[in-house]
Design a protein around this motif. Structure first.
Motif, PDB file in Angstrom:
ATOM      1  N   ARG A 116      -7.408   2.999  -2.048  1.00 36.46           N
ATOM      2  CA  ARG A 116      -6.829   4.324  -1.925  1.00 36.46           C
ATOM      3  C   ARG A 116      -7.970   5.326  -1.741  1.00 36.46           C
ATOM      4  O   ARG A 116      -9.074   5.113  -2.235  1.00 36.46           O
ATOM      5  N   ILE A 117      -7.688   6.399  -1.044  1.00 41.46           N
ATOM      6  CA  ILE A 117      -8.721   7.418  -0.860  1.00 41.46           C
ATOM      7  C   ILE A 117      -9.267   7.847  -2.223  1.00 41.46           C
ATOM      8  O   ILE A 117     -10.481   7.980  -2.410  1.00 41.46           O
ATOM      9  N   ASP A 118      -8.341   8.009  -3.185  1.00 43.98           N
ATOM     10  CA  ASP A 118      -8.756   8.475  -4.522  1.00 43.98           C
ATOM     11  C   ASP A 118      -9.648   7.473  -5.246  1.00 43.98           C
ATOM     12  O   ASP A 118     -10.314   7.834  -6.225  1.00 43.98           O
ATOM     13  N   ASP A 119      -9.616   6.204  -4.809  1.00 44.52           N
ATOM     14  CA  ASP A 119     -10.437   5.188  -5.476  1.00 44.52           C
ATOM     15  C   ASP A 119     -11.929   5.345  -5.150  1.00 44.52           C
ATOM     16  O   ASP A 119     -12.787   4.805  -5.859  1.00 44.52           O
ATOM     17  N   VAL A 120     -12.227   6.024  -4.041  1.00 46.12           N
ATOM     18  CA  VAL A 120     -13.626   6.166  -3.624  1.00 46.12           C
ATOM     19  C   VAL A 120     -14.278   7.276  -4.447  1.00 46.12           C
ATOM     20  O   VAL A 120     -13.705   8.368  -4.590  1.00 46.12           O
ATOM     21  N   ALA A 121     -15.443   6.991  -4.983  1.00 49.27           N
ATOM     22  CA  ALA A 121     -16.121   7.961  -5.857  1.00 49.27           C
ATOM     23  C   ALA A 121     -16.403   9.255  -5.092  1.00 49.27           C
ATOM     24  O   ALA A 121     -17.034   9.227  -4.032  1.00 49.27           O
ATOM     25  N   PRO A 122     -15.932  10.385  -5.634  1.00 50.62           N
ATOM     26  CA  PRO A 122     -16.193  11.667  -4.959  1.00 50.62           C
ATOM     27  C   PRO A 122     -17.619  12.145  -5.206  1.00 50.62           C
ATOM     28  O   PRO A 122     -18.193  11.891  -6.262  1.00 50.62           O
ATOM     29  N   ILE A 123     -18.166  12.814  -4.219  1.00 54.76           N
ATOM     30  CA  ILE A 123     -19.510  13.394  -4.342  1.00 54.76           C
ATOM     31  C   ILE A 123     -19.380  14.906  -4.200  1.00 54.76           C
ATOM     32  O   ILE A 123     -18.800  15.394  -3.223  1.00 54.76           O
ATOM     33  N   GLN A 124     -19.898  15.622  -5.182  1.00 62.95           N
ATOM     34  CA  GLN A 124     -19.788  17.079  -5.159  1.00 62.95           C
ATOM     35  C   GLN A 124     -20.647  17.658  -4.034  1.00 62.95           C
ATOM     36  O   GLN A 124     -21.809  17.271  -3.858  1.00 62.95           O
ATOM     37  N   ALA A 125     -20.055  18.557  -3.258  1.00 65.81           N
ATOM     38  CA  ALA A 125     -20.830  19.256  -2.232  1.00 65.81           C
ATOM     39  C   ALA A 125     -21.745  20.273  -2.899  1.00 65.81           C
ATOM     40  O   ALA A 125     -21.541  20.660  -4.051  1.00 65.81           O
ATOM     41  N   ILE A 126     -22.781  20.687  -2.173  1.00 68.21           N
ATOM     42  CA  ILE A 126     -23.697  21.707  -2.685  1.00 68.21           C
ATOM     43  C   ILE A 126     -23.243  23.068  -2.168  1.00 68.21           C
ATOM     44  O   ILE A 126     -22.975  23.227  -0.975  1.00 68.21           O
ATOM     45  N   VAL A 160       0.853  -1.188   0.000  1.00 65.85           N
ATOM     46  CA  VAL A 160       0.000   0.000   0.000  1.00 65.85           C
ATOM     47  C   VAL A 160       0.887   1.235   0.000  1.00 65.85           C
ATOM     48  O   VAL A 160       1.808   1.345   0.816  1.00 65.85           O
ATOM     49  N   GLY A 161       0.612   2.173  -0.918  1.00 62.15           N
ATOM     50  CA  GLY A 161       1.377   3.410  -0.989  1.00 62.15           C
ATOM     51  C   GLY A 161       0.661   4.559  -0.297  1.00 62.15           C
ATOM     52  O   GLY A 161      -0.408   4.372   0.311  1.00 62.15           O
ATOM     53  N   ALA A 162       1.241   5.745  -0.398  1.00 59.90           N
ATOM     54  CA  ALA A 162       0.675   6.929   0.277  1.00 59.90           C
ATOM     55  C   ALA A 162      -0.761   7.160  -0.172  1.00 59.90           C
ATOM     56  O   ALA A 162      -1.068   7.085  -1.359  1.00 59.90           O
ATOM     57  N   GLY A 163      -1.631   7.433   0.794  1.00 59.22           N
ATOM     58  CA  GLY A 163      -3.054   7.619   0.504  1.00 59.22           C
ATOM     59  C   GLY A 163      -3.838   6.328   0.540  1.00 59.22           C
ATOM     60  O   GLY A 163      -5.059   6.342   0.371  1.00 59.22           O
ATOM     61  N   GLY A 164      -3.149   5.206   0.787  1.00 55.47           N
ATOM     62  CA  GLY A 164      -3.826   3.913   0.840  1.00 55.47           C
ATOM     63  C   GLY A 164      -4.415   3.635   2.216  1.00 55.47           C
ATOM     64  O   GLY A 164      -3.834   3.995   3.243  1.00 55.47           O
TER      65      GLY A 164
END
Lengths: 211, 210
Positions: free
Chosen positions: B3-13, A83-87
């Motif tokens: 990864r955090i980025d893998d989770v689908a983002p939801i636009q705030a209002i 797991v890398g950074a942000g994982g």
């Protein structure tokens, strides 16, 4: 800031643990967080452990790990994952053995934890970790002083009394060591018998304590 | 694992940031955990709020800058923090916000209430209803918010938003009743309605809650 604390994770006074290659940043106790557990760990070198191998069998916490910087290989039961950074790694099963080794130097991992269905309470092991650097350096007086701060909140912990007995015994305070052993035996005799079987920290009081 | 980025983002209002509902995605039960990302420097990444208002959980909160840089303001005190920066806000009454000082700044928020069992709140349903609301799919927004209300019947924010969705969908009677319930739970919710165009279709009704 008054009620609010702002600080960088790695500026939180690190304590060397795991033989000195792993740094523990005591986030929860430094900030005074009361509703969940959180700590950070930094491995200085590639191949160093950044999350100790353990389960949450005692605390029954579910845990989320976040790799803040660097890279780590997590062991999750029989599985591994790099797991890398942000994982993020989420472990809901408290009994699953978990640990992580850095695959890059200066890898920092944050851990967040808490029990499901019961309120979070700070855990006694934080006092062990806080005292470990002094213990490893042979400064048993300091180790005792640091860990004894936990008595106010964890006065009924056999683990804390046992470790205090070890620090006191190594510091040649036999009466104090016997006092803590007596408390530990009252609270959890099985734990004391098991842990003390091959624990040389207690050699100076073993006979008097009847171990 | 993700990864955090893998989770689908939801636009705030009405805010530029995007929300990633990590707690819900991972299935975490013991505490709240979510991530917020601001696309540009100068964008708000944490909305100004306290933890006492309608729909708020009353949590103590820990903010962690995961990437980028952000300026936090908590009860008037300011702190700029880069990656790895932590801000602990123990008092639910504290007003807090953060603005990104670099593009793509992501802040993780972890929260809970000392001495209490964590219970996921209706706030997440509000966030999940954002995309259909912004797309004008009010029936879908109503479906999501109604589901959230089943487990959080006293969440003023959720009641209020559902009232808005019903009003926008042309169901005035339902909207009025929901608005009345929102005011019962949180009298201060009346302030939200004063200039909310979502409620324009029911504002002139004689039974519009005062």
């Amino acid at each position: 800031m008054m009620k609010v604390k702002a600080i960088n994770v790695t500026d939180i006074a690190p304590r060397r643990i795991m033989g000195g290659t792993m740094l523990w940043h005591p986030v929860r106790r430094t900030l005074g967080i009361r509703s969940f557990g959180t700590n950070a760990y930094t491995a200085l070198n590639t191949g160093d452990r950044v999350v100790e191998e353990h389960s949450e069998g005692a605390a029954r916490h579910e845990e989320v790990y976040l790799v803040l910087r660097g890279r780590a290989e997590f062991q999750l039961g029989d599985d591994t994952a790099e797991v890398g950074a942000g994982g993020l790694v989420f472990i809901s099963d408290p009994d699953l053995r978990r640990g992580a080794v850095a695959t890059e130097a200066n890898t920092t991992v944050l851990a967040f934890g808490g029990p499901v269905g019961t309120p979070y309470e700070p855990l006694v092991w934080e006092h062990d970790f806080a005292a470990q650097e002094s213990y490893d350096a042979g400064d048993f007086e300091a180790a005792y002083e640091i860990a004894s701060e936990g008595l106010e909140e964890h006065g009924e912990s056999a683990r804390l009394h046992y470790n205090l007995a070890c620090y006191a015994a190594r510091g040649r305070h036999q009466e104090l060591a016997l006092h803590h052993l007596e408390q530990a035996l009252k609270l959890d005799a099985d734990l004391v018998r098991t842990w003390s079987a091959d624990d040389h920290d207690l050699d100076s009081v073993r006979e008097r304590a009847g171990l | 694992m993700l990864r955090i980025d893998d989770v689908a983002p939801i636009q705030a209002i009405a805010e530029p940031f995007q929300i990633r509902l990590l707690r819900r995605e991972l299935g975490v039960q013991a505490f709240g955990i979510n991530a917020y990302t601001a696309p540009a420097a100068g964008d708000r990444v944490i909305e100004e709020h306290d933890e006492l208002g309608g729909g708020a959980a009353g949590h103590e909160e820990l903010y962690l800058v995961v990437s980028g840089k952000a300026t936090f303001i908590v009860d008037g005190a300011k702190a700029e923090l880069g990656a790895g920066g932590l801000v602990h806000v123990p008092d639910p009454a504290s007003r807090r916000s953060a603005t990104a000082a670099e593009p793509n700044t992501t802040v993780l928020v972890v929260g809970g209430t000392p001495g209490e069992v964590n219970r996921p709140g209706g706030w997440e349903a509000n966030v999940l209803a954002n995309p259909p609301y912004l797309a004008g799919d009010y029936d879908e927004a109503i479906r999501i918010a109604s589901e959230g209300l089943e487990e959080n019947a006293d969440n003023a924010g959720l009641l209020y938003n559902l009232a808005c969705f019903q009003a926008l969908a042309g169901r005035g009677d339902e909207a009025v009743e929901l608005l009345r319930r929102a005011y019962e739970v949180l009298p201060a919710a009346r302030e939200w309605a004063t200039d909310d165009s979502d409620l324009d279709s029911i504002r002139d009704r004689r039974d519009f809650p005062a």
